[in-house]
Design a protein around this motif. Sequence first.
Motif, PDB file in Angstrom:
ATOM      1  N   UNK A  92      49.292 155.022  71.042  1.00 30.00           N
ATOM      2  CA  UNK A  92      49.952 153.809  71.542  1.00 30.00           C
ATOM      3  C   UNK A  92      49.038 152.603  71.365  1.00 30.00           C
ATOM      4  N   UNK A  93      47.749 152.793  71.615  1.00 33.62           N
ATOM      5  CA  UNK A  93      46.789 151.703  71.404  1.00 33.62           C
ATOM      6  C   UNK A  93      46.782 151.276  69.940  1.00 33.62           C
ATOM      7  N   UNK A  94      46.816 152.250  69.033  1.00 32.82           N
ATOM      8  CA  UNK A  94      46.809 151.930  67.601  1.00 32.82           C
ATOM      9  C   UNK A  94      48.068 151.178  67.202  1.00 32.82           C
ATOM     10  N   UNK A  95      49.216 151.616  67.702  1.00 31.46           N
ATOM     11  CA  UNK A  95      50.481 150.949  67.384  1.00 31.46           C
ATOM     12  C   UNK A  95      50.508 149.540  67.946  1.00 31.46           C
ATOM     13  N   UNK A  96      50.020 149.383  69.177  1.00 35.59           N
ATOM     14  CA  UNK A  96      50.003 148.067  69.814  1.00 35.59           C
ATOM     15  C   UNK A  96      49.108 147.112  69.036  1.00 35.59           C
ATOM     16  N   UNK A  97      47.941 147.609  68.617  1.00 33.84           N
ATOM     17  CA  UNK A  97      47.015 146.786  67.839  1.00 33.84           C
ATOM     18  C   UNK A  97      47.645 146.335  66.525  1.00 33.84           C
ATOM     19  N   UNK A  98      48.364 147.236  65.875  1.00 34.67           N
ATOM     20  CA  UNK A  98      49.064 146.861  64.640  1.00 34.67           C
ATOM     21  C   UNK A  98      50.118 145.793  64.921  1.00 34.67           C
ATOM     22  N   UNK A  99      50.783 145.930  66.051  1.00 33.29           N
ATOM     23  CA  UNK A  99      51.807 144.953  66.426  1.00 33.29           C
ATOM     24  C   UNK A  99      51.252 143.567  66.624  1.00 33.29           C
ATOM     25  N   UNK A 157      54.241 148.914  69.995  1.00 35.26           N
ATOM     26  CA  UNK A 157      54.274 148.031  68.827  1.00 35.26           C
ATOM     27  C   UNK A 157      55.190 146.836  69.074  1.00 35.26           C
ATOM     28  N   UNK A 158      56.243 147.027  69.875  1.00 37.10           N
ATOM     29  CA  UNK A 158      57.125 145.914  70.226  1.00 37.10           C
ATOM     30  C   UNK A 158      56.369 144.887  71.073  1.00 37.10           C
ATOM     31  N   UNK A 159      55.616 145.368  72.071  1.00 38.07           N
ATOM     32  CA  UNK A 159      54.823 144.464  72.904  1.00 38.07           C
ATOM     33  C   UNK A 159      53.793 143.721  72.059  1.00 38.07           C
ATOM     34  N   UNK A 160      53.152 144.442  71.144  1.00 43.26           N
ATOM     35  CA  UNK A 160      52.170 143.808  70.273  1.00 43.26           C
ATOM     36  C   UNK A 160      52.786 142.728  69.405  1.00 43.26           C
ATOM     37  N   UNK A 161      53.977 142.998  68.884  1.00 45.84           N
ATOM     38  CA  UNK A 161      54.657 142.016  68.042  1.00 45.84           C
ATOM     39  C   UNK A 161      55.112 140.807  68.853  1.00 45.84           C
ATOM     40  N   UNK A 162      55.554 141.045  70.084  1.00 43.92           N
ATOM     41  CA  UNK A 162      55.927 139.919  70.956  1.00 43.92           C
ATOM     42  C   UNK A 162      54.716 139.030  71.206  1.00 43.92           C
ATOM     43  N   UNK A 163      53.576 139.658  71.420  1.00 42.65           N
ATOM     44  CA  UNK A 163      52.347 138.902  71.635  1.00 42.65           C
ATOM     45  C   UNK A 163      51.945 138.143  70.374  1.00 42.65           C
ATOM     46  N   UNK A 164      52.088 138.804  69.216  1.00 43.72           N
ATOM     47  CA  UNK A 164      51.708 138.182  67.945  1.00 43.72           C
ATOM     48  C   UNK A 164      52.514 136.925  67.659  1.00 43.72           C
ATOM     49  N   UNK A 165      53.746 136.899  68.156  1.00 45.21           N
ATOM     50  CA  UNK A 165      54.626 135.754  67.881  1.00 45.21           C
ATOM     51  C   UNK A 165      54.706 134.777  69.044  1.00 45.21           C
ATOM     52  N   UNK A 166      53.791 134.908  70.002  1.00 46.01           N
ATOM     53  CA  UNK A 166      53.791 133.973  71.125  1.00 46.01           C
ATOM     54  C   UNK A 166      52.385 133.460  71.430  1.00 46.01           C
ATOM     55  N   UNK A 167      51.528 134.318  71.948  1.00 46.79           N
ATOM     56  CA  UNK A 167      50.205 133.889  72.407  1.00 46.79           C
ATOM     57  C   UNK A 167      49.073 134.286  71.467  1.00 46.79           C
ATOM     58  N   UNK A 168      49.409 134.826  70.314  1.00 45.41           N
ATOM     59  CA  UNK A 168      48.377 135.347  69.399  1.00 45.41           C
ATOM     60  C   UNK A 168      47.343 134.290  69.023  1.00 45.41           C
ATOM     61  N   UNK A 169      47.766 133.065  68.830  1.00 45.16           N
ATOM     62  CA  UNK A 169      46.837 132.005  68.423  1.00 45.16           C
ATOM     63  C   UNK A 169      45.834 131.652  69.508  1.00 45.16           C
ATOM     64  N   UNK A 170      46.130 132.100  70.744  1.00 39.72           N
ATOM     65  CA  UNK A 170      45.214 131.827  71.847  1.00 39.72           C
ATOM     66  C   UNK A 170      44.104 132.870  71.930  1.00 39.72           C
ATOM     67  N   UNK A 171      44.226 133.943  71.138  1.00 41.15           N
ATOM     68  CA  UNK A 171      43.249 135.020  71.165  1.00 41.15           C
ATOM     69  C   UNK A 171      41.968 134.580  70.448  1.00 41.15           C
ATOM     70  N   UNK A 172      40.804 134.704  71.107  1.00 40.65           N
ATOM     71  CA  UNK A 172      39.544 134.356  70.436  1.00 40.65           C
ATOM     72  C   UNK A 172      39.328 135.249  69.219  1.00 40.65           C
ATOM     73  N   UNK A 173      38.954 134.648  68.111  1.00 39.66           N
ATOM     74  CA  UNK A 173      38.744 135.420  66.884  1.00 39.66           C
ATOM     75  C   UNK A 173      37.640 136.457  67.041  1.00 39.66           C
TER      76      UNK A 173
END
Length: 356
Positions: free
Chosen positions: A309-316, A45-61
């Motif tokens: 872990x996949x579920x937590x990461x996705x939430x992050x 979830x920490x990795x997911x949150x780091x991604x959400x606050x950095x490269x998340x906008x680059x993710x194709x919808x």
Amino acid sequence: MFEKGNRANTLHGVLLITLFSFAAFYISDFPIVKSLSFSPLIVGIVLGMLYANSLRNQLPETWVPGIKLCTKQILRLGIVLYGFRLTLTDVAAVGMPAVIIDAIIVTGTIFLGILLGRLLKMDKDTALMTSTGSAICGAAAVLGAEPVVKCEGHKTAIAVSTVVIFGTISMFLYPILYRAGILSGLTDLQVAIYTGSTLHEVAHVAGAGNAMDPTDALGIAGTATITKMIRVMMLAPVLVIMSFMLAGKSPHTNNGQTSSRKITIPWFAFGFIGIICVNSVLQQICHVETVKEIPLNATIEYIDTFLLTMAMTALGTETSLEKFKQAGAKPFLLAGLIYIWLIGGGYVLTKYLAIV
């Protein structure tokens, strides 16, 4: 979700989360991370949150459905497989005192959390998720409640964060209290029940128990873990009751009209109980003392941890700092007040109910 023409994009989203989860498993093996008893779920979830606050906008919808798949279907499968860690023998091993104390702690924590949430004028879903995580088994309980409560992803992440913070504090605090003699009013067995019935995560209980009793010569480490597992078993009935209590009580507006929330039967909770029963039968058939000795059990547990872990990461990946700011300090204040109840109330309950 896997409709023709959309399968590739969905798989891309799942693959992204899978890669992050592999990284979470790798990082969780670092000595410093192990010393903190941070499981791959927490790292994920920490990795997911780091991604959400950095490269998340680059993710194709178009990849989002894959991420949603991880937070729903894969999550439910993970909760069902979690049952392979438990057997009905675990309950009999520590007796009724631990069961009664666990039941009071779980019930009291959830209702206290809901009441305090109202007094703090908090978002109802966040208060319920935070209370459930503190009451039962930390992040796994929060994840289990998410499909029933149907709250937004960032609220789930906030609830998990409170569990991580206060659970980690407990993991270091309880051994200090034990060594300092502050828990001298309890027998070693009572200390074990107290630890298992009040700490948040299974990992936190294992860490604290091993710190107090490294060789399990006093029976603290083992009994604390079993007591904790009894709390984990209570996840299924709590989810069923929660589903009926939420039905019709949470109206929402849709196109100007108010409708009631339908009853959502958490079938995965029944699957969780069913697996526990199957595991209990397998333990008898295989004539083994612990679930880890059942053939393929260790492999299933590893796969299950990866799915969670996949579920937590996705939430992050759906949780940004902006959403934390919107939530404010109230969720952490609520978790802190619940924590005081767990430490104080748990001690009193154990001292006067666990008379063995």
